[in-house]
Design a protein around this motif. Structure first.
Motif, mmCIF file in Angstrom:
data_model
loop_
_atom_site.group_PDB
_atom_site.id
_atom_site.type_symbol
_atom_site.label_atom_id
_atom_site.label_comp_id
_atom_site.label_asym_id
_atom_site.label_seq_id
_atom_site.Cartn_x
_atom_site.Cartn_y
_atom_site.Cartn_z
ATOM 1 N N THR A 291 0.856 -1.187 0.000
ATOM 2 C CA THR A 291 0.000 0.000 0.000
ATOM 3 C C THR A 291 0.893 1.240 0.000
ATOM 4 N N SER B 153 -1.940 15.329 6.073
ATOM 5 C CA SER B 153 -2.949 15.375 5.021
ATOM 6 C C SER B 153 -2.938 16.766 4.397
ATOM 7 N N ASP C 35 -3.583 11.989 1.380
ATOM 8 C CA ASP C 35 -5.025 12.236 1.230
ATOM 9 C C ASP C 35 -5.324 13.235 0.111
ATOM 10 N N SER D 236 -9.557 5.971 -1.390
ATOM 11 C CA SER D 236 -9.522 5.488 -0.016
ATOM 12 C C SER D 236 -10.781 4.699 0.306
ATOM 13 N N ASP D 237 -10.607 3.575 0.958
ATOM 14 C CA ASP D 237 -11.771 2.785 1.370
ATOM 15 C C ASP D 237 -12.599 3.533 2.406
ATOM 16 N N ALA D 238 -11.934 4.378 3.212
ATOM 17 C CA ALA D 238 -12.632 5.113 4.271
ATOM 18 C C ALA D 238 -13.323 6.360 3.745
ATOM 19 N N ASN D 239 -12.772 6.963 2.675
ATOM 20 C CA ASN D 239 -13.325 8.200 2.133
ATOM 21 C C ASN D 239 -13.107 8.209 0.624
ATOM 22 N N ASP E 270 -5.423 7.051 -1.795
ATOM 23 C CA ASP E 270 -4.291 6.572 -0.992
ATOM 24 C C ASP E 270 -2.999 6.984 -1.700
#
Length: 507
Positions: free
Chosen positions: A289, A331, A394, A406-409, A414
C-alpha cells in the motif's frame, strides 16, 4: 613553433586574443603533422592514476620513497606548466585528480625537453618515471618518458577563475569538467547515488526492466508530451512522459516487483527545477500500500545520500536537511492548518478557500470542489514552506486519476507526495486496479482534454484491457532523480546536476 616564455614573478600576465592563441596552436599541430605520420598516437597505455598513487605513497617521506624506485606510467591533461632552465614542472590531471611531473633535460633528452617547452596547457600527454617527493613536499614523477598524445587547439579558461559565465558552463560542460573540480565531484556523487539506488532496489527483490521511450498514447502523468512521427509505422508517436502504465502492465504479467531508472520528457517550462528531459525512477510492488511505499521511499533517499556523501544528515543552501529522522506525514487539509494559518474549520470551508485563492491571484475554476480547493491552496501557500522531509497524503480523486480511492473516504486517494526544501521529490500511491473505475477516470480526463486541458490524459484502451485480465493490489512510486541529486549535492539549479541540460540554440 613559438617558445612560450613564463611571465616574470608577481607580474599580471597580459590577456591574449583567443583567436591568436588558436592560430598558434594550429601552427604547432601543422608542424607536428610534418614531423610524424601519427600526430595523435593511440598506443600509450597508462598504468597508474593520480589519486591511488597519492593514497598509497602520499604519506611516505622521500627517504622512504626513493629506495622503493616506484615506476609509474600516467596520462592526462597538462593543467599547469612552469618552465625553467634544465628542469621544469608540469601538473597532469586525470579522471581521479592531479599529480606533479618533474621534467629535466637529462631525464628525457634535449630534443624532448625542447618539445615539452612548446606544449600548451590543455594538451593531453603521457609520462613515465619514478616517484619521489620534492623539497616542498609534493609527491611527483621524475619523468623519463614524455609524449604528446592529443594537441589541444583551444586554450582553457583562466586557471584561477575558470568559466565565469554560468550558461557557458552548461553549454560547454566538457570545459567545465576540465576546469572545475567541484563540477566533477558533483557528477561523481550523482553516479554513486544512482548506482546505490539501483543496487538497493535489486537487493530488495525488484527486477530492473526497460519500457518503451516512444508511446502510441502518452500516459502515466498529467503533462504535455513531445510529439514525433514514426515513418515506418506511419503514425504519430509521443516521447514518454512516464513509464507508469507499462510498468503496471508487467504487474499484470506476473512480475511482482519492478523498477526502471528512466528518461522521461515533458514539453513544458524550463526553470531551476524543471528540464524537459529528466531522469526519474518508478517502482511498483504487488501487495504493497502507500504506507509501505512511504517507508521504502525514505530508505531509498537515505541510502542514496549516504552513498554519495557519507551521511544522510546533509545541508542545502546553508540549512540542515536531516534525512535520518522519520519523515513527517500530513494530510492536505492538516497542512493548511500547520502552514497556511487556517483553522480546521476554515480549511474545510470551500467558499473561504475560493476567496483566499482569488486574493492570492490564483482564482480557481468554478467547477472546483472542496478537495480541489484545498489542493489549490496547498500548492499556492504550503508547498514552498515544507523544508524538512514531509509526506503530504489524502489527495483528492480529481487530481489523482491513477490512484486508488480510499476505502474510508472515496473522495480522496491513498496517495502521497514527498516534499523537501519546498520541492516535490516523489509521488506514489496505492494503485487503482479496478478496470471499470480506471476507464471512468480516463473518460473524465478525455472530457478535460476536450475542454482545452493540454495536460489531461488520453484514454488508453490497451491498459484497460490489461487491467481486465487482473492486476494484483499494488503500490507504485516515482522519484525525481535530478531533484534528488540537487538536494544531495547542494546544487541550486537542476542544470547543475544534468550533464547536458536543455538550452536555447546558440545564435
Amino acid at each position: 613553433m613559438t617558445q612560450h616564455t613564463p611571465a616574470a614573478p608577481h607580474h599580471v600576465p597580459v590577456a591574449q586574443d583567443e583567436n591568436q592563441l588558436i592560430t598558434e596552436r594550429r601552427e604547432k599541430l601543422a608542424a607536428l603533422r610534418a614531423q610524424t605520420p601519427i600526430p595523435f598516437p593511440n598506443d600509450f597505455k597508462p598504468q597508474h592514476r593520480a589519486l591511488p598513487l597519492a593514497q598509497r605513497y602520499g604519506d611516505l617521506e622521500n627517504t622512504e620513497l626513493e629506495p622503493l624506485a616506484v615506476e609509474v606510467t600516467v596520462a592526462g591533461r597538462l593543467m599547469l606548466k612552469r618552465v625553467m632552465g634544465k628542469a621544469s614542472f608540469g601538473t597532469l590531471q586525470d579522471a581521479t585528480g592531479r599529480i606533479q611531473l618533474f621534467i629535466t633535460k637529462d631525464g628525457i633528452g634535449e630534443e624532448n625537453y625542447a618539445a615539452f617547452k612548446h606544449l600548451d596547457l590543455g594538451d593531453i600527454i603521457g609520462a613515465s618515471g619514478t616517484l619521489f617527493r620534492t623539497k616542498t613536499g609534493e609527491l611527483s614523477v621524475r619523468v623519463t618518458l614524455l609524449r604528446l598524445l592529443t594537441k589541444s587547439l583551444r586554450p582553457l579558461p583562466d586557471k584561477f577563475h575558470g568559466m565565469a559565465d554560468q550558461e557557458q558552463k552548461y553549454r560547454q560542460r566538457y570545459v567545465d569538467l576540465i576546469t572545475d573540480e567541484t563540477a566533477r565531484a558533483r557528477f561523481v556523487a550523482r553516479s554513486k547515488a544512482v548506482s546505490s539506488i539501483r543496487s538497493y532496489m535489486v537487493e530488495h527483490d525488484f527486477l530492473e526492466v526497460e519500457t518503451p521511450m516512444l508511446h502510441p498514447i502518452p500516459g502515466g502523468a498529467n503533462a504535455k508530451p513531445f510529439i514525433t512521427h514514426h515513418n515506418a509505422l506511419d503514425q504519430q508517436m509521443y516521447l514518454r512522459i512516464a513509464p507508469e502504465l507499462y510498468l503496471k502492465r508487467l504487474l499484470v504479467g506476473g512480475f511482482e516487483r519492478v523498477f526502471e531508472i528512466n528518461r522521461s520528457y515533458r514539453n513544458e517550462g524550463i526553470s531551476v527545477r524543471h528540464n524537459p528531459e529528466f531522469t526519474m525512477m518508478e517502482f511498483y510492488a504487488a501487495y504493497w500500500t502507500h504506507h509501505e511505499l512511504m517507508d521504502f521511499t525514505e530508505e531509498v533517499l537515505r541510502h542514496a545520500a549516504r552513498a554519495a556523501t557519507g551521511t544522510a544528515a546533509i545541508s542545502y543552501a546553508g540549512k540542515a536537511v536531516d534525512l535520518d529522522k522519520p519523515f513527517a506525514r500530513l494530510s492536505v487539509r492538516d497542512s493548511l492548518v500547520a502552514h497556511a494559518g487556517l483553522t480546521l474549520d476554515e480549511a474545510g470551508d470551500a467558499a473561504l478557500l475560493r476567496e483566499r485563492l482569488a486574493a492570492l491571484g490564483e482564482a480557481p475554476p468554478k467547477h472546483w470542489n472542496l478537495p480541489e480547493l484545498q489542493f489549490g491552496m496547498f500548492e499556492a501557500v504550503v508547498e514552498e514552506k515544507l523544508w524538512h522531509p514531509t509526506f503530504i497524503i489524502d489527495y483528492p480523486v480529481e487530481v489523482s486519476p491513477l490512484a486508488r480511492a480510499s476505502d474510508a473516504n472515496p473522495a480522496i486517494t491513498d496517495r502521497f507526495e514527498l516534499f523537501i526544501t519546498g520541492r516535490e521529490y516523489a509521488n506514489g500511491f496505492s494503485e487503482l486496479n479496478d478496470a471499470e473505475d480506471q476507464a471512468a477516470r480516463f473518460q473524465a480526463q478525455v472530457a478535460n482534454k476536450d475542454a482545452g486541458d493540454e495536460e489531461a490524459m488520453f484514454f488508453d484502451a490497451d491498459f484497460i484491457r490489461a487491467l481486465e485480465y487482473g492486476m494484483p493490489p499494488a503500490g507504485g512510486c516515482g522519484i525525481g532523480i535530478d531533484r534528488l541529486m540537487m538536494l544531495i549535492t547542494d546544487s541550486p539549479s537542476i542544470r547543475d546536476v544534468i550533464l547536458f541540460p536543455a538550452l536555447r540554440r546558440e545564435a
